[in-house]
Design a protein around this motif. Structure first.
Motif, PDB file in Angstrom:
ATOM      1  N   ASP A  70      11.879  -7.499  10.076  1.00 50.95           N
ATOM      2  CA  ASP A  70      11.451  -6.828   8.848  1.00 50.95           C
ATOM      3  C   ASP A  70      11.742  -5.333   8.943  1.00 50.95           C
ATOM      4  OD1 ASP A  70      10.348  -6.409   6.379  1.00 50.95           O
ATOM      5  OD2 ASP A  70       8.266  -6.647   7.023  1.00 50.95           O
ATOM      6  N   SER A  71      11.982  -4.733   7.783  1.00 42.51           N
ATOM      7  CA  SER A  71      12.243  -3.298   7.699  1.00 42.51           C
ATOM      8  C   SER A  71      11.417  -2.698   6.579  1.00 42.51           C
ATOM      9  CB  SER A  71      13.726  -3.035   7.445  1.00 42.51           C
ATOM     10  OG  SER A  71      13.946  -1.676   7.101  1.00 42.51           O
ATOM     11  N   ALA A  72      10.851  -1.525   6.830  1.00 44.28           N
ATOM     12  CA  ALA A  72      10.068  -0.846   5.795  1.00 44.28           C
ATOM     13  C   ALA A  72      10.928  -0.399   4.625  1.00 44.28           C
ATOM     14  CB  ALA A  72       9.354   0.357   6.401  1.00 44.28           C
ATOM     15  N   ALA A  73      12.245  -0.429   4.793  1.00 47.64           N
ATOM     16  CA  ALA A  73      13.131  -0.019   3.699  1.00 47.64           C
ATOM     17  C   ALA A  73      12.936  -0.876   2.463  1.00 47.64           C
ATOM     18  CB  ALA A  73      14.590  -0.082   4.159  1.00 47.64           C
ATOM     19  N   ARG A  74      12.537  -2.135   2.653  1.00 43.44           N
ATOM     20  CA  ARG A  74      12.368  -3.021   1.489  1.00 43.44           C
ATOM     21  C   ARG A  74      11.249  -2.546   0.567  1.00 43.44           C
ATOM     22  NH1 ARG A  74       7.744  -6.002   2.258  1.00 43.44           N
ATOM     23  NH2 ARG A  74       7.103  -6.340   4.421  1.00 43.44           N
ATOM     24  N   LEU A  75      10.285  -1.807   1.113  1.00 41.21           N
ATOM     25  CA  LEU A  75       9.122  -1.404   0.320  1.00 41.21           C
ATOM     26  C   LEU A  75       9.492  -0.469  -0.819  1.00 41.21           C
ATOM     27  CD1 LEU A  75       6.589  -0.816   3.241  1.00 41.21           C
ATOM     28  CD2 LEU A  75       6.749  -2.816   1.726  1.00 41.21           C
ATOM     29  N   SER A  76      10.600   0.244  -0.677  1.00 44.95           N
ATOM     30  CA  SER A  76      11.024   1.166  -1.735  1.00 44.95           C
ATOM     31  C   SER A  76      12.116   0.579  -2.620  1.00 44.95           C
ATOM     32  CB  SER A  76      11.520   2.480  -1.124  1.00 44.95           C
ATOM     33  OG  SER A  76      12.605   2.241  -0.241  1.00 44.95           O
ATOM     34  N   VAL A 105      13.648 -13.714  -6.004  1.00 44.75           N
ATOM     35  CA  VAL A 105      13.860 -12.293  -6.272  1.00 44.75           C
ATOM     36  C   VAL A 105      12.521 -11.725  -6.720  1.00 44.75           C
ATOM     37  CG1 VAL A 105      15.030 -10.579  -7.697  1.00 44.75           C
ATOM     38  CG2 VAL A 105      16.282 -12.584  -6.861  1.00 44.75           C
ATOM     39  N   VAL A 106      12.118 -10.625  -6.108  1.00 47.42           N
ATOM     40  CA  VAL A 106      10.829  -9.991  -6.393  1.00 47.42           C
ATOM     41  C   VAL A 106      11.082  -8.607  -6.975  1.00 47.42           C
ATOM     42  CG1 VAL A 106       8.799  -8.954  -5.298  1.00 47.42           C
ATOM     43  CG2 VAL A 106       9.511 -11.280  -4.696  1.00 47.42           C
ATOM     44  N   GLU A 107      10.328  -8.267  -8.004  1.00 45.02           N
ATOM     45  CA  GLU A 107      10.393  -6.947  -8.619  1.00 45.02           C
ATOM     46  C   GLU A 107       8.979  -6.485  -8.942  1.00 45.02           C
ATOM     47  OE1 GLU A 107      12.359  -4.646 -12.506  1.00 45.02           O
ATOM     48  OE2 GLU A 107      12.737  -6.786 -12.168  1.00 45.02           O
ATOM     49  N   ALA A 108       8.642  -5.265  -8.544  1.00 40.86           N
ATOM     50  CA  ALA A 108       7.327  -4.679  -8.823  1.00 40.86           C
ATOM     51  C   ALA A 108       6.192  -5.612  -8.404  1.00 40.86           C
ATOM     52  CB  ALA A 108       7.212  -4.318 -10.303  1.00 40.86           C
ATOM     53  N   TRP A 202       2.950 -16.728   4.518  1.00 42.30           N
ATOM     54  CA  TRP A 202       4.030 -15.743   4.473  1.00 42.30           C
ATOM     55  C   TRP A 202       4.694 -15.735   3.099  1.00 42.30           C
ATOM     56  CZ3 TRP A 202       4.265 -12.299   8.214  1.00 42.30           C
ATOM     57  CH2 TRP A 202       3.792 -12.628   9.491  1.00 42.30           C
ATOM     58  N   GLU A 203       5.061 -14.557   2.658  1.00 45.23           N
ATOM     59  CA  GLU A 203       5.684 -14.419   1.343  1.00 45.23           C
ATOM     60  C   GLU A 203       6.944 -15.257   1.210  1.00 45.23           C
ATOM     61  OE1 GLU A 203       6.302 -10.383   0.156  1.00 45.23           O
ATOM     62  OE2 GLU A 203       4.220  -9.792   0.502  1.00 45.23           O
ATOM     63  N   TRP A 204       7.729 -15.368   2.276  1.00 49.32           N
ATOM     64  CA  TRP A 204       8.983 -16.120   2.170  1.00 49.32           C
ATOM     65  C   TRP A 204       8.746 -17.610   1.933  1.00 49.32           C
ATOM     66  CZ3 TRP A 204       8.602 -12.878   6.752  1.00 49.32           C
ATOM     67  CH2 TRP A 204       7.962 -13.500   7.836  1.00 49.32           C
ATOM     68  N   ASN A 231       6.049  -8.338  -1.667  1.00 54.37           N
ATOM     69  CA  ASN A 231       6.590  -7.117  -1.074  1.00 54.37           C
ATOM     70  C   ASN A 231       5.476  -6.207  -0.566  1.00 54.37           C
ATOM     71  OD1 ASN A 231       8.720  -5.575  -0.117  1.00 54.37           O
ATOM     72  ND2 ASN A 231       8.928  -4.381  -2.005  1.00 54.37           N
ATOM     73  N   LEU A 232       4.495  -6.833   0.072  1.00 55.11           N
ATOM     74  CA  LEU A 232       3.434  -6.083   0.726  1.00 55.11           C
ATOM     75  C   LEU A 232       3.913  -5.583   2.087  1.00 55.11           C
ATOM     76  CD1 LEU A 232       0.402  -8.461   0.038  1.00 55.11           C
ATOM     77  CD2 LEU A 232       1.184  -6.506  -1.338  1.00 55.11           C
ATOM     78  N   ALA A 233       3.280  -4.519   2.580  1.00 51.55           N
ATOM     79  CA  ALA A 233       3.653  -3.996   3.896  1.00 51.55           C
ATOM     80  C   ALA A 233       3.501  -5.073   4.960  1.00 51.55           C
ATOM     81  CB  ALA A 233       2.804  -2.777   4.223  1.00 51.55           C
TER      82      ALA A 233
END
Length: 258
Positions: A70-76, A105-108, A202-204, A231-233
């Motif tokens: 996982d990467s925190a880049a996805r959070l933005s 696909v997740v948005e907002a 898990w979200e996935w 898309n939670l931390a």
């Protein structure tokens, strides 16, 4: 955009399923991931294929997969792919048919497109947030089960232990499938009235299936009755309850009774 994304992930899910079938019942190499259960070479092959395909098509999307760090880049990211290359790996390893490719696909914080494909059964479930839930291209609806009596619930025996039910353990027909994504789709299709997991999810495993169940008319929340967010931390929900609205309300009243 959800329609274009849905077309993309639907095609991707079918292709990924064909890769998975090359390894199915062929004794693929497998090992344990600490705290996450088994993984096979098939999981990784499917994941690699999907990462290459999907990020080439949508290079600005974020990425959350069970089989990648996982990467925190996805959070933005404005939008991101959330996926499990093979949901139900234990079933896959056992040669069972009920494993699934789960893509969303997740948005907002919301799933806006979802595809769940069971390649061994050629069962494809899809939905966009502004359209119907479909099974192999045909619209589906959840059941109209009004309450607990006679309800068919997908869950584990452990989830029906008395300590979880201050309002009384529900008397219903219990069954189980290994894949969380498939359980959600079975609720969407009306073949079962509801599904419940009290364990963190898990979200996935749930992003695609939860959208499909919602668009089929089911009520989908965490175990506390709160709407799911993605898309939670820390990408986990506090359990999942998806059911026909009347059954959902009846089960929640027993879960949260004082």
């Amino acid at each position: 955009m959800p329609e274009a994304d849905l077309a993309l992930i639907t095609e991707a899910a079918r292709g990924a399923g064909q890769i998975a079938l090359r390894y199915w019942r062929q004794a693929p190499k497998a090992w344990e991931k600490p705290g996450l259960g088994p993984v096979t070479e098939a999981d990784l092959a499917v994941n690699d294929h999907l990462r290459t395909l999907l990020l080439a098509a949508r290079p600005d999307y974020g990425w959350l997969s069970e089989e990648d760090t996982d990467s925190a880049a996805r959070l933005s990211a404005r939008r991101l792919f959330v996926l499990d290359p093979i949901d139900g790996t234990r079933a896959f390893m056992a040669g069972e048919e009920t494993f699934a490719v789960s893509l969303a696909v997740v948005e907002a914080g919301r799933a806006v497109a979802g595809a769940v494909y069971l390649p061994a059964l050629d069962r494809l479930y899809t939905a966009a947030h502004n359209g119907p839930a479909l099974f192999n291209g045909v619209p589906i609806r959840c059941s109209t089960q009004p309450g607990i009596d006679g309800a068919r619930l997908l869950t584990t025996a452990a989830a029906l232990a008395p300590e979880h039910w201050p309002g009384g353990v529900p008397d219903l027909k219990r069954s189980f499938r290994a894949s969380l994504a498939y359980r959600l789709c079975l609720v969407a299709e009306g073949r079962h009235d509801g599904m419940l997991t009290l364990r963190p999810a898990w979200e996935w495993d749930i992003a695609a299936g939860s959208l499909i169940a919602e668009r089929a008319g089911a009520q989908v929340t965490d175990r506390h009755g709160t709407a799911l967010r993605f898309n939670l931390a820390h990408p986990q929900a506090e359990g999942v309850l998806a059911a026909a609205p009347g059954l959902h309300a009846a089960l929640m009243s027993r879960l949260i009774a004082k």
